[in-house]
Design a protein around this motif. Structure first.
Motif, PDB file in Angstrom:
ATOM      1  N   VAL A  77      13.893 -14.959 -12.232  1.00 41.94           N
ATOM      2  CA  VAL A  77      13.331 -15.229 -10.897  1.00 41.94           C
ATOM      3  C   VAL A  77      13.897 -14.181  -9.953  1.00 41.94           C
ATOM      4  O   VAL A  77      15.118 -13.984  -9.886  1.00 41.94           O
ATOM      5  CB  VAL A  77      13.699 -16.635 -10.391  1.00 41.94           C
ATOM      6  CG1 VAL A  77      13.158 -16.855  -8.984  1.00 41.94           C
ATOM      7  CG2 VAL A  77      13.163 -17.702 -11.340  1.00 41.94           C
ATOM      8  N   GLN A  79      14.113 -12.123  -6.003  1.00 40.20           N
ATOM      9  CA  GLN A  79      14.218 -12.497  -4.591  1.00 40.20           C
ATOM     10  C   GLN A  79      12.838 -12.590  -3.953  1.00 40.20           C
ATOM     11  O   GLN A  79      12.549 -13.516  -3.216  1.00 40.20           O
ATOM     12  CB  GLN A  79      15.075 -11.485  -3.832  1.00 40.20           C
ATOM     13  CG  GLN A  79      15.218 -11.814  -2.346  1.00 40.20           C
ATOM     14  CD  GLN A  79      16.134 -10.836  -1.624  1.00 40.20           C
ATOM     15  OE1 GLN A  79      16.708  -9.941  -2.225  1.00 40.20           O
ATOM     16  NE2 GLN A  79      16.275 -11.009  -0.331  1.00 40.20           N
ATOM     17  N   TYR A  81       8.981 -13.423  -4.015  1.00 42.42           N
ATOM     18  CA  TYR A  81       8.270 -14.458  -4.746  1.00 42.42           C
ATOM     19  C   TYR A  81       7.267 -13.838  -5.719  1.00 42.42           C
ATOM     20  O   TYR A  81       6.232 -13.309  -5.321  1.00 42.42           O
ATOM     21  CB  TYR A  81       7.541 -15.386  -3.766  1.00 42.42           C
ATOM     22  CG  TYR A  81       8.356 -15.719  -2.544  1.00 42.42           C
ATOM     23  CD1 TYR A  81       9.638 -16.240  -2.665  1.00 42.42           C
ATOM     24  CD2 TYR A  81       7.859 -15.487  -1.269  1.00 42.42           C
ATOM     25  CE1 TYR A  81      10.396 -16.524  -1.554  1.00 42.42           C
ATOM     26  CE2 TYR A  81       8.610 -15.778  -0.146  1.00 42.42           C
ATOM     27  CZ  TYR A  81       9.888 -16.293  -0.294  1.00 42.42           C
ATOM     28  OH  TYR A  81      10.641 -16.572   0.809  1.00 42.42           O
ATOM     29  N   GLN A 145       7.270 -21.342  -2.117  1.00 39.10           N
ATOM     30  CA  GLN A 145       6.885 -20.253  -3.015  1.00 39.10           C
ATOM     31  C   GLN A 145       7.992 -19.950  -4.023  1.00 39.10           C
ATOM     32  O   GLN A 145       7.729 -19.658  -5.186  1.00 39.10           O
ATOM     33  CB  GLN A 145       6.554 -18.998  -2.210  1.00 39.10           C
ATOM     34  CG  GLN A 145       5.250 -19.099  -1.435  1.00 39.10           C
ATOM     35  CD  GLN A 145       4.849 -17.777  -0.812  1.00 39.10           C
ATOM     36  OE1 GLN A 145       4.784 -16.759  -1.488  1.00 39.10           O
ATOM     37  NE2 GLN A 145       4.585 -17.789   0.481  1.00 39.10           N
ATOM     38  N   GLN A 146       9.252 -20.055  -3.573  1.00 37.74           N
ATOM     39  CA  GLN A 146      10.344 -19.807  -4.512  1.00 37.74           C
ATOM     40  C   GLN A 146      10.464 -20.947  -5.522  1.00 37.74           C
ATOM     41  O   GLN A 146      10.780 -20.717  -6.694  1.00 37.74           O
ATOM     42  CB  GLN A 146      11.664 -19.619  -3.752  1.00 37.74           C
ATOM     43  CG  GLN A 146      12.769 -18.968  -4.567  1.00 37.74           C
ATOM     44  CD  GLN A 146      12.434 -17.564  -5.020  1.00 37.74           C
ATOM     45  OE1 GLN A 146      11.397 -17.306  -5.624  1.00 37.74           O
ATOM     46  NE2 GLN A 146      13.323 -16.626  -4.742  1.00 37.74           N
ATOM     47  N   PRO A 166      17.849 -14.908  -5.690  1.00 36.81           N
ATOM     48  CA  PRO A 166      16.625 -15.695  -5.525  1.00 36.81           C
ATOM     49  C   PRO A 166      16.478 -16.361  -4.165  1.00 36.81           C
ATOM     50  O   PRO A 166      15.363 -16.696  -3.772  1.00 36.81           O
ATOM     51  CB  PRO A 166      16.749 -16.752  -6.630  1.00 36.81           C
ATOM     52  CG  PRO A 166      18.226 -16.932  -6.797  1.00 36.81           C
ATOM     53  CD  PRO A 166      18.790 -15.555  -6.620  1.00 36.81           C
ATOM     54  N   PHE A 167      17.585 -16.539  -3.439  1.00 33.01           N
ATOM     55  CA  PHE A 167      17.501 -17.290  -2.183  1.00 33.01           C
ATOM     56  C   PHE A 167      17.881 -16.439  -0.981  1.00 33.01           C
ATOM     57  O   PHE A 167      18.079 -16.958   0.117  1.00 33.01           O
ATOM     58  CB  PHE A 167      18.422 -18.519  -2.253  1.00 33.01           C
ATOM     59  CG  PHE A 167      18.247 -19.324  -3.514  1.00 33.01           C
ATOM     60  CD1 PHE A 167      16.984 -19.671  -3.964  1.00 33.01           C
ATOM     61  CD2 PHE A 167      19.344 -19.713  -4.264  1.00 33.01           C
ATOM     62  CE1 PHE A 167      16.814 -20.403  -5.137  1.00 33.01           C
ATOM     63  CE2 PHE A 167      19.188 -20.453  -5.426  1.00 33.01           C
ATOM     64  CZ  PHE A 167      17.922 -20.792  -5.862  1.00 33.01           C
TER      65      PHE A 167
END
Length: 262
Positions: A77, A79, A81, A145-146, A166-167
């Motif tokens: 995953v 960063q 989307y 979306q994430q 990712p966040f």
């Protein structure tokens, strides 16, 4: 799946990006990967995924060489989307299953397709998007979306989950919700997780182990002569002990980056 990294180096021509990586990661470990920008953290993830090969050394998964191409046992995953804007939430999560199926057997039909839809719906529900099955990404918030990107990765039930900041683009409230979701999924699925983060508190909050990458030696005349390695490998077994470890690690990291520790 236990992972062994045995004296791994990564070089591009005469530039050494990573050197002398040695670690053993047992199944189910949650590793936060931290360090300054440009120190090879994403290159390390790309080698785990199979998009890059080590120049030297070995990466063994359950005693066997790590496959040199991405596979269903490893998911990632990013960063940003990584979802398809022209597909609905359900279709986005179905797509990895359809890719895997069509690679060998062609498209889904009949009962097999119904099972795949059921798997996708279950995965979407696990990230809290069951109310948005028919929505398109443009109709979702950043956090949603994430969540969709995570569902898209988890639908194939990977044993190793790779997370590249990712966040980083989320607001604090949404980020906290995503932390809770990630911990829940990690515990339920029993995955081994590697997460790159520049947020030290995020890393120490979520991880069972922190891997800090940086260079231990530098040559001003030849910036590419030496690569980064793991300078600190910190197990975090007791959450009650994490706060003083965080503060000590932050001080030592700042000293290292300022050139005071080599």
């Amino acid at each position: 799946m236990s992972l062994l990294i045995d004296n791994v180096w990564k070089e591009y021509g005469d530039q050494i990006v990573l050197e002398r990586l040695n670690m053993e990661i047992p199944t189910g470990e949650f590793c936060a990967v931290v360090g300054p920008s440009g120190c090879g953290k994403t290159t390390f993830l790309r080698m785990l995924l199979g998009m890059e090969k080590p120049t030297r050394g070995a990466m063994l998964l359950d005693g066997k060489p790590l496959p040199d191409e991405p596979g269903p046992d490893r998911g990632i995953v990013f960063q940003r989307y990584s979802v398809y804007p022209h597909l609905t939430v359900l279709d986005n999560v179905m797509l990895p299953l359809e890719f895997e199926r069509s690679r060998f057997f062609g498209r889904f039909f009949g009962a097999e397709r119904r099972r795949a839809i059921g798997d996708a719906r279950s995965c979407i529900a696990s990230v809290g998007l069951e109310h948005a099955m028919d929505k398109y990404p443009s109709e979702l918030s950043g956090g949603m979306q994430q969540r969709l990107a995570i569902a898209q990765t988890l639908v194939r039930r990977p044993k190793i989950l790779l997370l590249d900041e990712p966040f980083g683009a989320l607001d604090p409230g949404t980020k906290s919700q995503m932390h809770d979701l990630l911990l829940k999924l990690w515990q339920e699925e029993g995955m081994t997780v590697f997460m790159i983060t520049h947020d030290l508190h995020e890393g120490f909050k979520l991880a069972t182990r922190v891997l800090s990458f940086d260079k231990t030696r530098r040559d001003p005349q030849a910036p590419g002569a030496y690569g980064a390695t793991v300078i600190y490998d910190l197990p975090l077994d007791d959450k009650a002990e994490r706060k003083p470890i965080v503060e000590k690690w932050k001080r030592r990291t700042l000293e290292t980056q300022a050139g005071m520790v080599h």
